[in-house]
Scaffold this motif. Structure first.
Motif, short mmCIF file in Angstrom:
data_model
loop_
_atom_site.label_atom_id
_atom_site.label_comp_id
_atom_site.label_asym_id
_atom_site.label_seq_id
_atom_site.Cartn_x
_atom_site.Cartn_y
_atom_site.Cartn_z
N LEU A 11 0.85 -1.19 0.00
CA LEU A 11 0.00 0.00 0.00
C LEU A 11 0.88 1.24 0.00
O LEU A 11 1.83 1.34 0.78
CB LEU A 11 -0.90 -0.01 1.23
N VAL A 12 0.56 2.17 -0.90
CA VAL A 12 1.35 3.39 -1.00
C VAL A 12 0.42 4.54 -1.33
O VAL A 12 -0.64 4.33 -1.96
CB VAL A 12 2.47 3.24 -2.06
N GLN A 13 0.79 5.74 -0.94
CA GLN A 13 -0.01 6.91 -1.28
C GLN A 13 0.28 7.35 -2.71
O GLN A 13 1.37 7.07 -3.25
CB GLN A 13 0.29 8.05 -0.33
N ASP A 61 1.24 2.31 -22.52
CA ASP A 61 1.33 3.76 -22.69
C ASP A 61 1.11 4.52 -21.38
O ASP A 61 1.80 5.51 -21.10
CB ASP A 61 0.31 4.23 -23.73
N SER A 62 0.19 4.06 -20.58
CA SER A 62 -0.16 4.80 -19.37
C SER A 62 0.90 4.76 -18.29
O SER A 62 0.82 5.52 -17.31
CB SER A 62 -1.49 4.30 -18.80
N VAL A 63 1.91 3.92 -18.43
CA VAL A 63 2.97 3.84 -17.43
C VAL A 63 4.31 4.36 -17.95
O VAL A 63 5.28 4.44 -17.18
CB VAL A 63 3.15 2.40 -16.88
N LYS A 64 4.37 4.71 -19.22
CA LYS A 64 5.62 5.21 -19.79
C LYS A 64 6.07 6.46 -19.05
O LYS A 64 5.28 7.36 -18.79
CB LYS A 64 5.44 5.51 -21.27
N GLY A 65 7.36 6.49 -18.73
CA GLY A 65 7.91 7.62 -18.00
C GLY A 65 7.78 7.50 -16.49
O GLY A 65 8.38 8.28 -15.75
N ARG A 66 6.98 6.54 -16.03
CA ARG A 66 6.80 6.36 -14.58
C ARG A 66 7.35 5.01 -14.11
O ARG A 66 7.85 4.90 -12.99
CB ARG A 66 5.32 6.45 -14.22
N PHE A 67 7.20 3.99 -14.95
CA PHE A 67 7.65 2.64 -14.59
C PHE A 67 8.90 2.28 -15.37
O PHE A 67 9.05 2.68 -16.54
CB PHE A 67 6.57 1.60 -14.92
N THR A 68 9.78 1.51 -14.74
CA THR A 68 10.99 1.03 -15.41
C THR A 68 11.15 -0.46 -15.10
O THR A 68 11.17 -0.85 -13.93
CB THR A 68 12.23 1.79 -14.94
N LYS A 86 -0.32 6.21 -9.23
CA LYS A 86 -1.65 6.81 -9.25
C LYS A 86 -2.67 5.78 -8.75
O LYS A 86 -2.42 4.56 -8.85
CB LYS A 86 -2.01 7.21 -10.68
N PRO A 87 -3.79 6.23 -8.26
CA PRO A 87 -4.82 5.27 -7.80
C PRO A 87 -5.21 4.28 -8.89
O PRO A 87 -5.52 3.12 -8.59
CB PRO A 87 -5.99 6.19 -7.42
N GLU A 88 -5.18 4.72 -10.14
CA GLU A 88 -5.54 3.81 -11.24
C GLU A 88 -4.50 2.73 -11.50
O GLU A 88 -4.72 1.83 -12.31
CB GLU A 88 -5.82 4.59 -12.54
N ASP A 89 -3.36 2.80 -10.82
CA ASP A 89 -2.37 1.73 -10.91
C ASP A 89 -2.69 0.58 -9.95
O ASP A 89 -2.03 -0.46 -9.99
CB ASP A 89 -0.97 2.25 -10.57
N THR A 90 -3.70 0.76 -9.12
CA THR A 90 -4.10 -0.27 -8.18
C THR A 90 -4.55 -1.51 -8.93
O THR A 90 -5.42 -1.45 -9.80
CB THR A 90 -5.24 0.23 -7.28
N GLN A 111 -0.36 -7.80 -4.75
CA GLN A 111 -1.29 -6.69 -4.73
C GLN A 111 -0.56 -5.36 -4.59
O GLN A 111 0.31 -5.21 -3.73
CB GLN A 111 -2.28 -6.84 -3.57
N VAL A 112 -0.92 -4.43 -5.44
CA VAL A 112 -0.45 -3.05 -5.34
C VAL A 112 -1.68 -2.17 -5.16
O VAL A 112 -2.60 -2.20 -5.98
CB VAL A 112 0.33 -2.62 -6.60
#
Length: 116
Positions: A11-13, A61-68, A86-90, A111-112
């Motif tokens: 769980l993360v903010q 596409d929605s994770v480019k630049g944020r996930f590696t 982001k909450p939508e990454d849950t 679970q994330v």
């Protein structure tokens, strides 16, 4: 046979970071790519990122630049560094390993949860 063990969910903010790990064991010589899928409640499973033995990567596409995504030098562990969450990454995140012999193996899922 390839066994995959995932770790690092939690769980993360919103705006925070998590790092997922996927340790492969068994016939790791047959693996040519590893990656991560995710599935949120009520949604279809989607491919988040992949990395080949040669180091080529692909991202949703929605994770480019944020996930590696990366793999260790022994090619037995894959990592997914997730920043600016982001909450939508849950979702439940599943590790995959594609092999030349049997096909695709799946991890058990981790679970994330990203709170707003």
């Amino acid at each position: 046979q390839v066994q995959l063990v995932e770790s690092g969910g939690g769980l993360v903010q919103a705006g925070g970071s998590l790092r997922l790990s996927c340790a492969a064991s068994g016939s790791i010589f047959s693996i040519y790519a590893m990656g991560w899928y995710r599935q949120a409640p009520g949604k279809q499973r989607e491919l988040v990122a992949t990395v080949t033995t040669g180091g080529s990567t692909n991202y949703l596409d929605s994770v480019k630049g944020r996930f590696t995504i990366s793999r260790d030098s022994a090619k037995s562990t894959a990592f997914l560094q997730m920043n600016s969450l982001k909450p939508e990454d849950t979702a439940v995140y599943y590790c995959i390993a594609d092999t030349r012999t049997v096909g695709r193996y799946w991890g058990q899922g981790t679970q994330v949860t990203v709170s707003s």
